[in-house]
Design an enzyme around this catalytic site. Structure first.
Site, PDB file in Angstrom:
ATOM      1  N   HIS A 210       0.942  -1.348  -0.252  1.00 21.72           N
ATOM      2  CA  HIS A 210       0.232  -0.229  -0.073  1.00 21.72           C
ATOM      3  C   HIS A 210       0.871   1.209  -0.146  1.00 21.72           C
ATOM      4  O   HIS A 210       0.918   2.085  -0.726  1.00 21.72           O
ATOM      5  CB  HIS A 210      -1.327  -0.067   1.333  1.00 21.72           C
ATOM      6  CG  HIS A 210      -2.199  -0.753   1.053  1.00 21.72           C
ATOM      7  ND1 HIS A 210      -2.425  -2.301   1.266  1.00 21.72           N
ATOM      8  CD2 HIS A 210      -3.290  -0.046   1.210  1.00 21.72           C
ATOM      9  CE1 HIS A 210      -3.024  -2.311   0.743  1.00 21.72           C
ATOM     10  NE2 HIS A 210      -3.878  -1.571   1.277  1.00 21.72           N
ATOM     11  N   HIS A 253       0.471  -2.934   9.207  1.00 26.55           N
ATOM     12  CA  HIS A 253       2.231  -2.987   8.528  1.00 26.55           C
ATOM     13  C   HIS A 253       3.095  -2.321   9.923  1.00 26.55           C
ATOM     14  O   HIS A 253       2.487  -1.239  10.483  1.00 26.55           O
ATOM     15  CB  HIS A 253       2.210  -1.726   7.596  1.00 26.55           C
ATOM     16  CG  HIS A 253       1.993  -2.742   6.063  1.00 26.55           C
ATOM     17  ND1 HIS A 253       3.004  -3.760   5.654  1.00 26.55           N
ATOM     18  CD2 HIS A 253       1.412  -2.415   5.881  1.00 26.55           C
ATOM     19  CE1 HIS A 253       2.003  -4.543   4.912  1.00 26.55           C
ATOM     20  NE2 HIS A 253       1.299  -3.998   4.207  1.00 26.55           N
ATOM     21  N   ASP A 257       7.828  -1.180   8.197  1.00 25.73           N
ATOM     22  CA  ASP A 257       7.399  -1.645   6.010  1.00 25.73           C
ATOM     23  C   ASP A 257       7.101  -0.315   5.712  1.00 25.73           C
ATOM     24  O   ASP A 257       7.401  -0.052   4.103  1.00 25.73           O
ATOM     25  CB  ASP A 257       6.218  -2.307   6.252  1.00 25.73           C
ATOM     26  CG  ASP A 257       6.793  -3.994   7.267  1.00 25.73           C
ATOM     27  OD1 ASP A 257       7.278  -4.464   7.843  1.00 25.73           O
ATOM     28  OD2 ASP A 257       5.811  -4.411   8.375  1.00 25.73           O
TER      29      ASP A 257
END
Length: 323
Positions: A210, A253, A257
């Site tokens: 994302h 996350h 990340d």
């Protein structure tokens, strides 16, 4: 063992390999490569899902972002909305870049069958470049797409390897009791068709997909959005930063990340660069051997208008002179 031909070691061979492919061919072939990479990523997601540490045994890792930001699990859906908004804005920007290209080559503005006051002008009018105008407008929409899709494919391919190599405990609540994948083929197809939204995978942490697409949109509008309208830069920057916050605050996350994904995406987008020949020639080597999807030589201009070369000999010139 077959001996490679001598031409492969000659300068002429590598000169041919470095000769740029037509931009239209690059658009089609890199899009095909992106689809292939998406299937590779879907398989990697399944492997990561199966290899994820048992949540009952291994607890989530300590994370400074989790300590600072309060937990709001619903914010991950908000991050998806941010990505959806940026997707629409990027498509609109790409279309406006196409109109700038048409203006550069002398083509008129396209017209709708029925003129809708205000709407037709907003969508079909040329917004003349006022910022970042040092970039050549000819084929700018095509080159921007090649840069975007090649960067995205490279990042997804590297993510497919990195997230499989090291398995991390998932901090997301949905993955504390991970669902079992019943039909692997169906799961792969759904993952590709819905960009991951149609299936739930756990353990795909390092690094955040994302965040990759959020940062790609940010870089796309930082370079090309400013050519369309000055407001695109600040708007996309705010939306992207808010999207980063939503990803960490939802616990989908770890903070690392997100940070690693931001760095890798910016570095990749800069490395691919904007070039009149499209992607770097090293990347074009991977698609030059494809037996389909476009020509390998530029027999026509990038506008699709054939180039006619007329050679007159001396007798013809004399005949025309007498007539």
């Amino acid at each position: 063992m077959a001996v490679p031909p001598v031409e492969m070691y000659s300068g002429s061979f590598w000169n041919r390999m470095r000769k740029p492919l037509p931009l239209r061919t690059q658009v089609i072939r890199f899009t095909v490569v992106f689809v292939i990479v998406s299937f590779i990523l879907a398989v990697a997601l399944q492997i990561t899902h199966e290899r994820m540490p048992d949540p009952k045994v291994t607890k989530p890792l300590p994370d400074l972002g989790f300590e600072v930001l309060h937990k709001y699990p619903f914010l991950f859906s908000v991050a998806d909305c941010c990505i959806g908004f940026l997707n629409i804005l990027s498509v609109f920007t790409a279309f406006k870049l196409y109109l700038l290209h048409r203006h550069c080559v002398g083509s008129g503005e396209p017209e709708l069958p029925c003129n809708i006051p205000g709407v037709s002008r907003f969508f079909l009018s040329v917004w003349l470049c006022k910022e970042n105008c040092r970039i050549e407008l000819r084929n700018v929409h095509t080159i921007a797409w090649i840069r975007f899709i090649t960067s995205y494919a490279l990042l997804l391919l590297s993510r497919s390897v990195i997230m499989v190599v090291t398995s991390l405990p998932n901090p997301d609540d949905l993955c504390q009791d991970p669902p079992k994948i019943e039909n692997r083929v169906k799961d792969v197809i759904l993952t590709v068709l819905t960009a991951g939204a149609g299936s739930i995978h756990c353990g795909d942490l390092m690094y955040s997909g994302h965040t990759v697409i959020l940062t790609l949109h940010l870089m796309f509008h930082w370079i090309y959005g400013a050519m369309v309208h000055w407001s695109f830069r600040p708007v996309v920057t705010v939306v992207a930063i808010f999207g980063y916050y939503c990803i960490v605050a939802s616990r989908f996350h770890y903070t690392d990340d997100v940070l690693v994904a931001i760095y890798l995406t910016i570095a990749t987008f800069i490395a691919v660069g904007h070039n009149a020949d499209g992607a770097p020639w090293q990347l074009q080597l991977f698609i030059r051997w494809l037996p389909c999807c476009g020509a390998n030589s530029r027999e026509v201009t990038e506008d699709g208008v054939p180039v006619a070369i007329v050679i007159k000999n001396e007798e013809m010139m004399n005949f025309e002179g007498k007539s």
